[in-house]
Design a protein around this motif. Structure first.
Motif, PDB file in Angstrom:
ATOM      1  N   ALA A  48       0.876  -1.170   0.000  1.00  0.00           N
ATOM      2  CA  ALA A  48       0.000   0.000   0.000  1.00  0.00           C
ATOM      3  C   ALA A  48       0.909   1.214   0.000  1.00  0.00           C
ATOM      4  O   ALA A  48       2.027   1.160   0.514  1.00  0.00           O
ATOM      5  CB  ALA A  48      -0.876   0.000   1.256  1.00  0.00           C
ATOM      6  N   GLU A  49       0.444   2.295  -0.625  1.00  0.00           N
ATOM      7  CA  GLU A  49       1.262   3.517  -0.587  1.00  0.00           C
ATOM      8  C   GLU A  49       1.365   4.009   0.855  1.00  0.00           C
ATOM      9  O   GLU A  49       2.438   4.332   1.341  1.00  0.00           O
ATOM     10  CB  GLU A  49       0.658   4.592  -1.498  1.00  0.00           C
ATOM     11  N   PHE A  50       0.221   4.100   1.504  1.00  0.00           N
ATOM     12  CA  PHE A  50       0.207   4.497   2.911  1.00  0.00           C
ATOM     13  C   PHE A  50      -0.756   3.619   3.677  1.00  0.00           C
ATOM     14  O   PHE A  50      -1.659   3.030   3.108  1.00  0.00           O
ATOM     15  CB  PHE A  50      -0.231   5.959   3.066  1.00  0.00           C
ATOM     16  N   LEU A  51      -0.571   3.568   4.982  1.00  0.00           N
ATOM     17  CA  LEU A  51      -1.512   2.895   5.863  1.00  0.00           C
ATOM     18  C   LEU A  51      -2.008   3.935   6.849  1.00  0.00           C
ATOM     19  O   LEU A  51      -1.240   4.796   7.286  1.00  0.00           O
ATOM     20  CB  LEU A  51      -0.805   1.768   6.629  1.00  0.00           C
ATOM     21  N   SER A  52      -3.281   3.872   7.200  1.00  0.00           N
ATOM     22  CA  SER A  52      -3.769   4.769   8.250  1.00  0.00           C
ATOM     23  C   SER A  52      -3.081   4.364   9.549  1.00  0.00           C
ATOM     24  O   SER A  52      -2.632   3.219   9.684  1.00  0.00           O
ATOM     25  CB  SER A  52      -5.278   4.630   8.396  1.00  0.00           C
ATOM     26  N   PRO A  53      -2.951   5.273  10.511  1.00  0.00           N
ATOM     27  CA  PRO A  53      -2.297   4.888  11.769  1.00  0.00           C
ATOM     28  C   PRO A  53      -2.859   3.617  12.406  1.00  0.00           C
ATOM     29  O   PRO A  53      -2.074   2.768  12.839  1.00  0.00           O
ATOM     30  CB  PRO A  53      -2.477   6.129  12.642  1.00  0.00           C
ATOM     31  N   ALA A  57      -0.667   0.271  12.893  1.00  0.00           N
ATOM     32  CA  ALA A  57      -0.501  -0.331  14.222  1.00  0.00           C
ATOM     33  C   ALA A  57      -0.841  -1.814  14.185  1.00  0.00           C
ATOM     34  O   ALA A  57      -0.157  -2.633  14.807  1.00  0.00           O
ATOM     35  CB  ALA A  57      -1.373   0.402  15.245  1.00  0.00           C
ATOM     36  N   ALA A  58      -1.890  -2.174  13.434  1.00  0.00           N
ATOM     37  CA  ALA A  58      -2.303  -3.579  13.349  1.00  0.00           C
ATOM     38  C   ALA A  58      -1.229  -4.407  12.637  1.00  0.00           C
ATOM     39  O   ALA A  58      -0.878  -5.504  13.088  1.00  0.00           O
ATOM     40  CB  ALA A  58      -3.639  -3.692  12.620  1.00  0.00           C
ATOM     41  N   LYS A  59      -0.698  -3.888  11.523  1.00  0.00           N
ATOM     42  CA  LYS A  59       0.361  -4.595  10.793  1.00  0.00           C
ATOM     43  C   LYS A  59       1.609  -4.729  11.681  1.00  0.00           C
ATOM     44  O   LYS A  59       2.274  -5.757  11.694  1.00  0.00           O
ATOM     45  CB  LYS A  59       0.762  -3.828   9.526  1.00  0.00           C
ATOM     46  N   PHE A  60       1.892  -3.647  12.377  1.00  0.00           N
ATOM     47  CA  PHE A  60       3.075  -3.636  13.242  1.00  0.00           C
ATOM     48  C   PHE A  60       2.958  -4.715  14.307  1.00  0.00           C
ATOM     49  O   PHE A  60       3.907  -5.461  14.579  1.00  0.00           O
ATOM     50  CB  PHE A  60       3.214  -2.258  13.895  1.00  0.00           C
ATOM     51  N   ALA A  61       1.778  -4.795  14.912  1.00  0.00           N
ATOM     52  CA  ALA A  61       1.563  -5.772  15.982  1.00  0.00           C
ATOM     53  C   ALA A  61       1.706  -7.192  15.447  1.00  0.00           C
ATOM     54  O   ALA A  61       2.218  -8.080  16.131  1.00  0.00           O
ATOM     55  CB  ALA A  61       0.187  -5.564  16.604  1.00  0.00           C
ATOM     56  N   ALA A  62       1.260  -7.396  14.201  1.00  0.00           N
ATOM     57  CA  ALA A  62       1.289  -8.748  13.625  1.00  0.00           C
ATOM     58  C   ALA A  62       2.682  -9.130  13.129  1.00  0.00           C
ATOM     59  O   ALA A  62       2.964 -10.305  12.911  1.00  0.00           O
ATOM     60  CB  ALA A  62       0.290  -8.837  12.470  1.00  0.00           C
ATOM     61  N   ALA A  63       3.544  -8.133  12.923  1.00  0.00           N
ATOM     62  CA  ALA A  63       4.842  -8.406  12.311  1.00  0.00           C
ATOM     63  C   ALA A  63       5.805  -9.071  13.284  1.00  0.00           C
ATOM     64  O   ALA A  63       5.804  -8.781  14.476  1.00  0.00           O
ATOM     65  CB  ALA A  63       5.448  -7.110  11.781  1.00  0.00           C
ATOM     66  N   ARG A  64       6.635  -9.971  12.713  1.00  0.00           N
ATOM     67  CA  ARG A  64       7.681 -10.609  13.516  1.00  0.00           C
ATOM     68  C   ARG A  64       8.979  -9.835  13.348  1.00  0.00           C
ATOM     69  O   ARG A  64       9.813  -9.799  14.232  1.00  0.00           O
ATOM     70  CB  ARG A  64       7.854 -12.061  13.051  1.00  0.00           C
ATOM     71  N   VAL A  65       9.131  -9.228  12.170  1.00  0.00           N
ATOM     72  CA  VAL A  65      10.317  -8.432  11.850  1.00  0.00           C
ATOM     73  C   VAL A  65       9.874  -7.163  11.127  1.00  0.00           C
ATOM     74  O   VAL A  65       8.963  -7.210  10.310  1.00  0.00           O
ATOM     75  CB  VAL A  65      11.287  -9.227  10.932  1.00  0.00           C
ATOM     76  N   ILE A  66      10.534  -6.042  11.442  1.00  0.00           N
ATOM     77  CA  ILE A  66      10.264  -4.785  10.751  1.00  0.00           C
ATOM     78  C   ILE A  66      11.478  -4.457   9.884  1.00  0.00           C
ATOM     79  O   ILE A  66      12.615  -4.476  10.367  1.00  0.00           O
ATOM     80  CB  ILE A  66      10.062  -3.623  11.755  1.00  0.00           C
ATOM     81  N   ILE A  67      11.230  -4.160   8.603  1.00  0.00           N
ATOM     82  CA  ILE A  67      12.306  -3.684   7.719  1.00  0.00           C
ATOM     83  C   ILE A  67      11.914  -2.280   7.278  1.00  0.00           C
ATOM     84  O   ILE A  67      10.820  -2.064   6.760  1.00  0.00           O
ATOM     85  CB  ILE A  67      12.505  -4.600   6.504  1.00  0.00           C
ATOM     86  N   SER A  68      12.805  -1.307   7.509  1.00  0.00           N
ATOM     87  CA  SER A  68      12.378   0.083   7.416  1.00  0.00           C
ATOM     88  C   SER A  68      13.496   0.988   6.918  1.00  0.00           C
ATOM     89  O   SER A  68      14.682   0.657   7.020  1.00  0.00           O
ATOM     90  CB  SER A  68      11.935   0.509   8.827  1.00  0.00           C
ATOM     91  N   HIS A  69      13.113   2.148   6.417  1.00  0.00           N
ATOM     92  CA  HIS A  69      14.089   3.231   6.251  1.00  0.00           C
ATOM     93  C   HIS A  69      14.574   3.580   7.665  1.00  0.00           C
ATOM     94  O   HIS A  69      13.940   3.192   8.652  1.00  0.00           O
ATOM     95  CB  HIS A  69      13.443   4.432   5.554  1.00  0.00           C
TER      96      HIS A  69
ATOM     97  N   VAL B  36      -3.135  21.120  24.354  1.00  0.00           N
ATOM     98  CA  VAL B  36      -3.717  21.020  23.016  1.00  0.00           C
ATOM     99  C   VAL B  36      -2.643  20.419  22.111  1.00  0.00           C
ATOM    100  O   VAL B  36      -1.516  20.916  22.077  1.00  0.00           O
ATOM    101  CB  VAL B  36      -4.130  22.400  22.481  1.00  0.00           C
ATOM    102  N   TYR B  37      -2.990  19.339  21.411  1.00  0.00           N
ATOM    103  CA  TYR B  37      -2.073  18.734  20.450  1.00  0.00           C
ATOM    104  C   TYR B  37      -2.430  19.217  19.053  1.00  0.00           C
ATOM    105  O   TYR B  37      -3.604  19.301  18.707  1.00  0.00           O
ATOM    106  CB  TYR B  37      -2.171  17.202  20.493  1.00  0.00           C
ATOM    107  N   ALA B  38      -1.412  19.531  18.274  1.00  0.00           N
ATOM    108  CA  ALA B  38      -1.660  19.920  16.887  1.00  0.00           C
ATOM    109  C   ALA B  38      -0.671  19.194  15.992  1.00  0.00           C
ATOM    110  O   ALA B  38       0.536  19.164  16.258  1.00  0.00           O
ATOM    111  CB  ALA B  38      -1.514  21.424  16.714  1.00  0.00           C
ATOM    112  N   THR B  39      -1.194  18.586  14.919  1.00  0.00           N
ATOM    113  CA  THR B  39      -0.338  17.898  13.965  1.00  0.00           C
ATOM    114  C   THR B  39      -1.022  17.819  12.613  1.00  0.00           C
ATOM    115  O   THR B  39      -2.049  18.474  12.406  1.00  0.00           O
ATOM    116  CB  THR B  39       0.082  16.509  14.492  1.00  0.00           C
ATOM    117  N   VAL B  40      -0.449  17.032  11.693  1.00  0.00           N
ATOM    118  CA  VAL B  40      -0.818  17.163  10.289  1.00  0.00           C
ATOM    119  C   VAL B  40      -1.674  16.029   9.726  1.00  0.00           C
ATOM    120  O   VAL B  40      -2.029  16.056   8.554  1.00  0.00           O
ATOM    121  CB  VAL B  40       0.451  17.292   9.420  1.00  0.00           C
ATOM    122  N   ARG B  41      -1.957  15.017  10.522  1.00  0.00           N
ATOM    123  CA  ARG B  41      -2.770  13.914   9.988  1.00  0.00           C
ATOM    124  C   ARG B  41      -3.927  13.604  10.921  1.00  0.00           C
ATOM    125  O   ARG B  41      -3.733  13.359  12.110  1.00  0.00           O
ATOM    126  CB  ARG B  41      -1.919  12.645   9.799  1.00  0.00           C
TER     127      ARG B  41
END
Lengths: 166, 154
Positions: A48-53, A57-69, B36-41
């Protein structure tokens, strides 16, 4: 599951391409990549281009390993959740970021946080072939160091006009 | 009445990604404050459930129009909220907040991102000339004429 993330800023095709090729060669099916807006689209792993927070969080919790910038948001989240993390620094010289800080971040975090680093595509591929050898992260608590918290608290509650700071 | 009239109002503001993750890790410092929290998303609202949350447009120094839009939004936010203290972990929205906020009379804090381990961010360097509390998270970057280091988000 292996979660791949390039962060909320720019794509990181150099990293995603290596992981996609590795997944194709080895038949790994348990990889998911967040590739950033306009990022190169992998052919062998879901993305996915982006994931909502909450999705992240759900993907993160399910992951065994994180590969990241080598972004501190993902690194802090991995350390807090005790997830092994492999980072590859983005390079401004290749248009992947706006300055070269990620290489230094990666080096420092490997020294103090148990963060694994692949400095280039070759090292990334080597790590992928032996993910079980990844160093475990140094787990951190939910908030900043006591010194920073107390320092900020002291500043906030000092009366207006009192000498402070520098 | 047992309300304390001296409960300071804190604006905690940052852009997204690592800047926001770091800002969240400072939360215990805001105990006893009106925050108050302010951010971009919009998606970050859930991270501070129950707290006041304001959305501002994002920007970076490569897009001048977005920068302007962000500055205007921050200015309007500050006029509406009138915080006593402004704390930011960067980047552009936080810079505008401490710059304009200082001018409006708030006490302002710049916490340079822990990602800047070799030198301060550009915004962080600029903020040093006017903020009330100027912090780096790396002891080797602190010192005379430079920022202080109290600790880090780690």
């Amino acid at each position: 599951m292996i979660l791949v993330t390039v962060g909320t800023d720019l794509p990181f095709d150099r990293m995603v391409r290596v992981i996609d090729a590795w997944a194709a060669e080895t038949g790994r099916r348990d990889v998911f990549a967040q590739i950033g807006e306009g990022g190169w689209q992998p052919r062998h792993i879901p993305y996915a281009e982006f994931l909502s927070p909450p999705e992240f969080a759900a993907k993160f919790a399910a992951a065994r390993v994180i590969i990241s910038h080598a972004g501190m948001g993902t690194i802090l989240t991995a350390l807090h959740n005790g997830k092994p993390i492999l980072v590859m620094p983005k390079k401004a010289s290749l248009g992947e970021h706006r300055n070269e800080h990620q290489t230094a971040t990666a080096r420092r975090m490997s020294e103090i946080g148990g963060v694994n680093v692949a400095y280039d595509e070759t090292e990334l591929r080597q790590w992928l072939d032996r993910l079980d050898a990844l160093q475990q992260p140094k787990t951190i608590g939910g908030s900043a160091s006591e010194g920073l918290i107390q320092g900020l608290r002291g500043f906030i509650h000092r009366n207006a006009g009192a000498p402070h700071g520098r | 009445m047992t309300t304390r009239p001296t409960r300071p109002k804190v604006l905690a503001i940052s852009s997204g990604g690592g800047h926001w993750v770091q800002l969240l890790r400072l939360r215990p410092a805001f105990a006893g404050c009106e925050v108050v929290y302010a951010t971009v998303r919009e998606g970050y609202r859930g991270d501070v459930e129950g707290a006041e949350f304001r959305l501002i447009p994002d920007s970076n120094r490569w897009n001048k129009l977005a920068l302007l839009r962000c500055a205007v939004a921050v200015f309007s936010l500050l006029l509406g909220e009138r915080p006593d203290v402004i704390i930011t972990t960067g980047a552009a929205p936080g810079y505008f907040a401490v710059r304009i906020g200082k001018w409006l009379g708030a006490r302002v804090v710049w916490v340079d991102s822990v990602a800047n381990a070799e030198e301060l961010s550009l915004s962080g360097q600029k903020a040093g000339s006017f903020v009330d509390l100027w912090l780096t998270q790396w002891p080797h970057l602190a010192g005379k004429g430079g920022p202080q280091c109290f600790g880090s988000v780690l």
